[in-house]
Write an enzyme that holds these catalytic residues in place. Structure first.
Site, PDB file in Angstrom:
ATOM      1  N   ARG A 128       0.838  -1.197   0.000  1.00 34.72           N
ATOM      2  CA  ARG A 128       0.000   0.000   0.000  1.00 34.72           C
ATOM      3  C   ARG A 128       0.874   1.248   0.000  1.00 34.72           C
ATOM      4  O   ARG A 128       0.458   2.314  -0.417  1.00 34.72           O
ATOM      5  CB  ARG A 128      -0.961  -0.013   1.200  1.00 34.72           C
ATOM      6  CG  ARG A 128      -1.841   1.219   1.301  1.00 34.72           C
ATOM      7  CD  ARG A 128      -3.200   0.982   1.977  1.00 34.72           C
ATOM      8  NE  ARG A 128      -3.159   0.057   3.087  1.00 34.72           N
ATOM      9  CZ  ARG A 128      -2.653   0.336   4.311  1.00 34.72           C
ATOM     10  NH1 ARG A 128      -2.181   1.523   4.579  1.00 34.72           N
ATOM     11  NH2 ARG A 128      -2.656  -0.590   5.246  1.00 34.72           N
ATOM     12  N   TYR A 139     -14.662  16.997 -15.462  1.00 35.73           N
ATOM     13  CA  TYR A 139     -15.057  15.597 -15.624  1.00 35.73           C
ATOM     14  C   TYR A 139     -16.226  15.337 -14.660  1.00 35.73           C
ATOM     15  O   TYR A 139     -16.213  15.804 -13.516  1.00 35.73           O
ATOM     16  CB  TYR A 139     -13.846  14.719 -15.286  1.00 35.73           C
ATOM     17  CG  TYR A 139     -14.096  13.253 -15.419  1.00 35.73           C
ATOM     18  CD1 TYR A 139     -14.250  12.679 -16.670  1.00 35.73           C
ATOM     19  CD2 TYR A 139     -14.175  12.444 -14.292  1.00 35.73           C
ATOM     20  CE1 TYR A 139     -14.484  11.311 -16.799  1.00 35.73           C
ATOM     21  CE2 TYR A 139     -14.399  11.088 -14.412  1.00 35.73           C
ATOM     22  CZ  TYR A 139     -14.556  10.530 -15.671  1.00 35.73           C
ATOM     23  OH  TYR A 139     -14.780   9.187 -15.791  1.00 35.73           O
ATOM     24  N   ASP A 152      -5.867  18.807 -13.819  1.00 35.16           N
ATOM     25  CA  ASP A 152      -6.112  17.485 -14.401  1.00 35.16           C
ATOM     26  C   ASP A 152      -5.638  17.558 -15.852  1.00 35.16           C
ATOM     27  O   ASP A 152      -6.256  18.223 -16.683  1.00 35.16           O
ATOM     28  CB  ASP A 152      -7.607  17.159 -14.305  1.00 35.16           C
ATOM     29  CG  ASP A 152      -7.954  15.781 -14.881  1.00 35.16           C
ATOM     30  OD1 ASP A 152      -7.193  15.275 -15.737  1.00 35.16           O
ATOM     31  OD2 ASP A 152      -8.996  15.226 -14.478  1.00 35.16           O
ATOM     32  N   LYS A 201      -6.501   6.773 -19.762  1.00 38.20           N
ATOM     33  CA  LYS A 201      -6.707   7.399 -21.069  1.00 38.20           C
ATOM     34  C   LYS A 201      -5.405   7.355 -21.886  1.00 38.20           C
ATOM     35  O   LYS A 201      -4.933   6.280 -22.190  1.00 38.20           O
ATOM     36  CB  LYS A 201      -7.254   8.810 -20.856  1.00 38.20           C
ATOM     37  CG  LYS A 201      -8.363   8.907 -19.785  1.00 38.20           C
ATOM     38  CD  LYS A 201      -9.618   8.141 -20.134  1.00 38.20           C
ATOM     39  CE  LYS A 201     -10.614   8.023 -18.993  1.00 38.20           C
ATOM     40  NZ  LYS A 201     -10.987   9.231 -18.290  1.00 38.20           N
TER      41      LYS A 201
HETATM   42  C1  LIG Z   1     -11.537   9.538 -17.022  1.00 39.89           C
HETATM   43  C2  LIG Z   1     -11.202  10.817 -16.391  1.00 39.89           C
HETATM   44  C3  LIG Z   1     -11.062  10.923 -14.999  1.00 39.89           C
HETATM   45  C4  LIG Z   1     -11.308   9.751 -14.070  1.00 39.89           C
HETATM   46  O1  LIG Z   1     -10.352   8.771 -14.253  1.00 39.89           O
HETATM   47  P1  LIG Z   1     -10.611   7.190 -13.961  1.00 39.89           P
HETATM   48  O2  LIG Z   1      -9.326   6.583 -14.329  1.00 39.89           O
HETATM   49  O3  LIG Z   1     -11.762   6.785 -14.831  1.00 39.89           O
HETATM   50  O4  LIG Z   1     -10.964   7.099 -12.522  1.00 39.89           O
HETATM   51  C5  LIG Z   1     -10.716  12.143 -14.472  1.00 39.89           C
HETATM   52  N1  LIG Z   1     -10.531  13.217 -15.252  1.00 39.89           N
HETATM   53  C6  LIG Z   1     -10.668  13.166 -16.597  1.00 39.89           C
HETATM   54  C7  LIG Z   1     -10.453  14.394 -17.406  1.00 39.89           C
HETATM   55  C8  LIG Z   1     -11.010  11.965 -17.209  1.00 39.89           C
HETATM   56  O5  LIG Z   1     -11.168  11.914 -18.529  1.00 39.89           O
END
Ligand SMILES: *Cc1c(COP(=O)(O)O)cnc(C)c1O
Length: 399
Positions: free
Chosen positions: A57, A110, A184, A209
């Site tokens: 962890r 998001y 982000d 992504k």
């Molecule tokens: C998909 C996404 C998230 C969340 O990520 P997960 O890996 O699905 O938890 C956060 N911010 C953006 C811009 C995203 O496209």
């Protein structure tokens, strides 16, 4: 070194067998020679000196290789990986916010991030204020002594709104250098944009992504200063969220990242070509792509991004029924949420990702019923255009 080299070599360390691929350490715990040894290694782990492992962890050698590579790509002192992008975002909130703090967040977020801020943080006494951060004077007016964090994305889902990261960071830090600016960076990837170099304090990613890049892993990360990342790892993640990444998933992310630069160049090439093709189509009312000179964020994007990315949205000149028929007729572009994989995906924000928004919220976010979002893949671009062409023809036949 160039990011194309870093994406392949950064963070790797020699292992005893000379294995070229990163070994997967599928272990939950680590043994010690003695109690004294365990105490020494725990201390090394906490202070970040040496590569001591105690319990997975808190750290795992496969994850560490990924963390070192991410830190290099994001120009960060350190990085920590998490079990999902939402694990990264929620761990940041648990670690750096407390009751009574004020959080300013952009209006274009998001969906789950918006939900975390609006529905959960508020339960713990954090005051959350959503403002459109393209308006720097609105930001200046909203900053208070209690403002502990300013949170944004760029480009933003789904209309690719561009936030001026350097302008926002400057405004926030002039007000209070201790207020954290968190970006982000999922839609751009570290190959196209490095928010820390623009003045941000922390960067989060959904590695699900572009970083993973093959739609086969769910993962996240946070990049930033050594102290912030240590605090995140040993308090926010270890004690609060437990949003730990499995070593198998870390391996997949490492494998994906090796080709990030070449994939991103191909995504950008294809998206630029398709955006131009869509602009010329009689069935298209508007194309939202930061690479187009007509996009409101074009100049800022050109300043802060290497290229304009693989995401675009399009308003069709078709009615609701024909829009649906167009999507259903696409053969290469698959209907799915998520983005950033090698394959082209299409989704209908009003009916899929943003379904929970009220009509007036949809309108405020620029989401018309005829808006479609594409994650442009790295297939042959002429094949993708032929697919769009035959889908338009099919949609028109339903008139
Ligand atoms: C998909 C996404 C998230 C969340 O990520 P997960 O890996 O699905 O938890 C956060 N911010 C953006 C811009 C995203 O496209």
């Amino acid at each position: 070194m160039d990011p194309r080299t870093q994406a392949i070599h950064a963070g790797t360390e020699p292992n005893e067998h000379g294995a070229v691929a990163e070994p997967i350490y599928r272990t939950s715990t680590y043994s010690f020679d003695s109690i004294a040894d365990s105490q020494e290694r725990a201390e090394q782990m906490r202070t970040g000196h040496g590569s001591a492992y105690f319990y997975s962890r808190l750290g795992n050698p496969t994850n560490s290789a990924l963390e070192r590579r991410l830190a290099v790509l994001e120009h960060a002192e350190a990085a920590v990986v998490t079990g999902a992008g939402m694990g990264a975002i929620s761990s940041v909130m648990w670690t750096f916010l407390k009751s009574g703090d004020h959080l300013i967040a952009d209006t274009a977020l998001y969906g789950e991030t918006h939900g975390l801020f609006a529905d959960f943080l508020t339960k713990f006494g954090v005051e959350v204020e959503f403002i459109d951060l393209t308006d720097l004077s609105a930001l200046a007016a909203a900053l208070r002594p209690q403002t502990a964090m300013v949170y944004l994305e760029s480009p933003c889902n789904p209309t690719m709104k561009i936030n001026d990261i350097a302008g926002i960071a400057e405004e926030v830090h002039a007000h209070d250098p201790a207020t954290r600016v968190v970006v982000d960076n999922t839609f751009a990837s570290p190959y196209l944009q490095n928010p820390l170099l623009l003045g941000a304090d922390l960067v989060v990613h959904s590695m699900t992504k572009y970083l993973g890049g093959h739609s086969d892993v769910v993962a996240g990360c946070v990049c930033g200063g050594v102290e912030d990342i240590a605090w995140l790892r040993y308090t926010g993640i270890a004690r609060a969220t437990g949003a730990v990444l499995a070593a198998d998933s870390a391996y997949l992310a490492l494998r994906g990242i090796a080709t990030l630069p070449v994939r991103m160049e191909a995504h950008c090439d294809n998206a630029e070509r398709i955006a131009a093709w869509l602009v010329a189509s009689p069935h298209v009312a508007a194309v939202h792509y930061p690479g187009l000179a007509t996009h409101p964020g074009h100049e800022i994007a050109a300043r802060q991004m290497r290229r304009f990315g693989g995401m675009l949205a399009v308003d069709l000149n078709l009615g609701q029924e024909q829009t649906m028929a167009f999507v259903d007729a696409l053969r290469l572009a698959r209907i799915a949420v998520s983005l950033g994989g090698v394959e082209t995906l299409v989704e209908h924000p009003a009916g899929m990702t943003h379904q929970s928004l009220a009509p007036e919220q949809l309108a405020a976010a620029g989401i018309a019923p005829s808006l479609l979002r594409f994650s442009i893949g790295i297939e042959d671009v002429d094949d993708l255009i032929a697919d769009l062409e035959q889908a338009f023809a099919a949609a028109l036949r339903t008139a």
